[in-house]
Design an enzyme around this catalytic site. Structure first.
Site, short mmCIF file in Angstrom:
data_model
loop_
_atom_site.label_atom_id
_atom_site.label_comp_id
_atom_site.label_asym_id
_atom_site.label_seq_id
_atom_site.Cartn_x
_atom_site.Cartn_y
_atom_site.Cartn_z
N GLU A 130 53.19 127.30 6.30
CA GLU A 130 52.33 126.23 5.92
C GLU A 130 52.17 125.68 4.44
OE1 GLU A 130 49.25 126.76 9.92
OE2 GLU A 130 48.96 127.95 7.87
N GLY A 138 46.53 124.55 17.99
CA GLY A 138 46.68 124.37 19.19
C GLY A 138 45.82 123.51 19.70
N MET A 141 42.74 130.01 13.96
CA MET A 141 42.22 131.16 13.53
C MET A 141 41.69 131.39 12.50
SD MET A 141 45.70 133.37 15.26
CE MET A 141 45.12 134.83 14.92
N GLU A 142 41.28 130.43 11.90
CA GLU A 142 40.81 130.29 10.40
C GLU A 142 39.49 129.36 10.20
OE1 GLU A 142 44.47 132.11 10.81
OE2 GLU A 142 44.37 129.94 10.63
N ASP A 156 51.12 122.63 19.20
CA ASP A 156 51.37 122.87 20.57
C ASP A 156 50.12 122.47 21.29
OD1 ASP A 156 50.43 125.94 21.32
OD2 ASP A 156 50.44 125.32 19.21
#
Length: 216
Positions: A12, A60, A159-160, A183
């Protein structure tokens, strides 16, 4: 305006540094997960003193109208893997750290700019909504069903973002998460969409982030 962008992963970081070449925007990598995200956000706040922080990278997606390469911009954020129980305070909600807001709100100015930005750009779709965060890479439909069972209105899972939002809330720094959908786990098998995203479409996807930043 001093803008800081925080990403989790090297790939990223590489994409965004290419996209932002020549820009004064500071881009830092925090590492994967909530603890790394919070530490990275606090480090950026202490060292750079930004006027706002943007969590960028991929996530996601969730929803019939969400497609790979769309962008979800946080209107609010919470954790999908936090539960403080009801023994002390039965008003605490699932996903809430006791003593903190049930959901962290995105900065109103940044959210308004993202929505306005979307109305003037038809080449991609931006979805404002709830982003939920947890220390789990969602690589199965079963796990995604579990998460959206608690948060059916969630538009993205990462996740962040919420950990960065919490650090910014405690330091009174305006924040928003601007996440490219890599996704859609409820339509995916073994994270194949996620791997295809990095192999085929990641580079052109992150140009949306720069366009948003330039609109501020």
């Amino acid at each position: 305006m001093k803008i800081g962008i925080i990403v989790a992963m090297d790939k990223e970081l590489e994409q965004l540094r290419r996209v932002f070449e020549g820009s004064q925007v500071r881009i830092d990598k925090c590492g994967i997960g909530k603890v790394n995200a919070a530490l990275g956000a606090q480090r950026m706040i202490n060292e750079y003193h930004p006027d706002c922080i943007i969590s960028s990278g991929c996530a996601g997606g969730n929803g019939d109208d969400i497609q790979v390469q769309d962008v979800v911009v946080s209107s609010e954020l919470c954790y999908h893997d936090v539960y403080c129980g009801t023994a002390i305070d039965n008003s605490t909600q699932y996903g809430q750290v006791q003593g903190l807001p049930a959901r962290f709100q995105a900065d109103p100015f940044l959210l308004r700019k993202a929505v306005e930005f979307n109305t003037h750009n038809s080449s991609f779709k931006i979805h404002p909504g709830l982003i939920v965060t947890g220390d789990w890479f969602v690589d199965s439909r079963e796990k995604m069903r579990e998460i959206v069972g608690h948060f059916p209105e969630a538009r993205a899972v990462d996740m962040e973002s919420c950990a960065i939002a919490q650090a910014c809330y405690l330091s009174n720094v305006p924040f928003i998460s601007f996440r490219v959908i890599s996704d859609v786990p409820l339509r995916d098998t073994d994270a194949s969409q996620y791997h295809d995203f990095w192999a085929q479409v990641a580079e052109r996807s992150f140009t949306t982030t720069r366009a948003f930043v330039e609109s501020l």
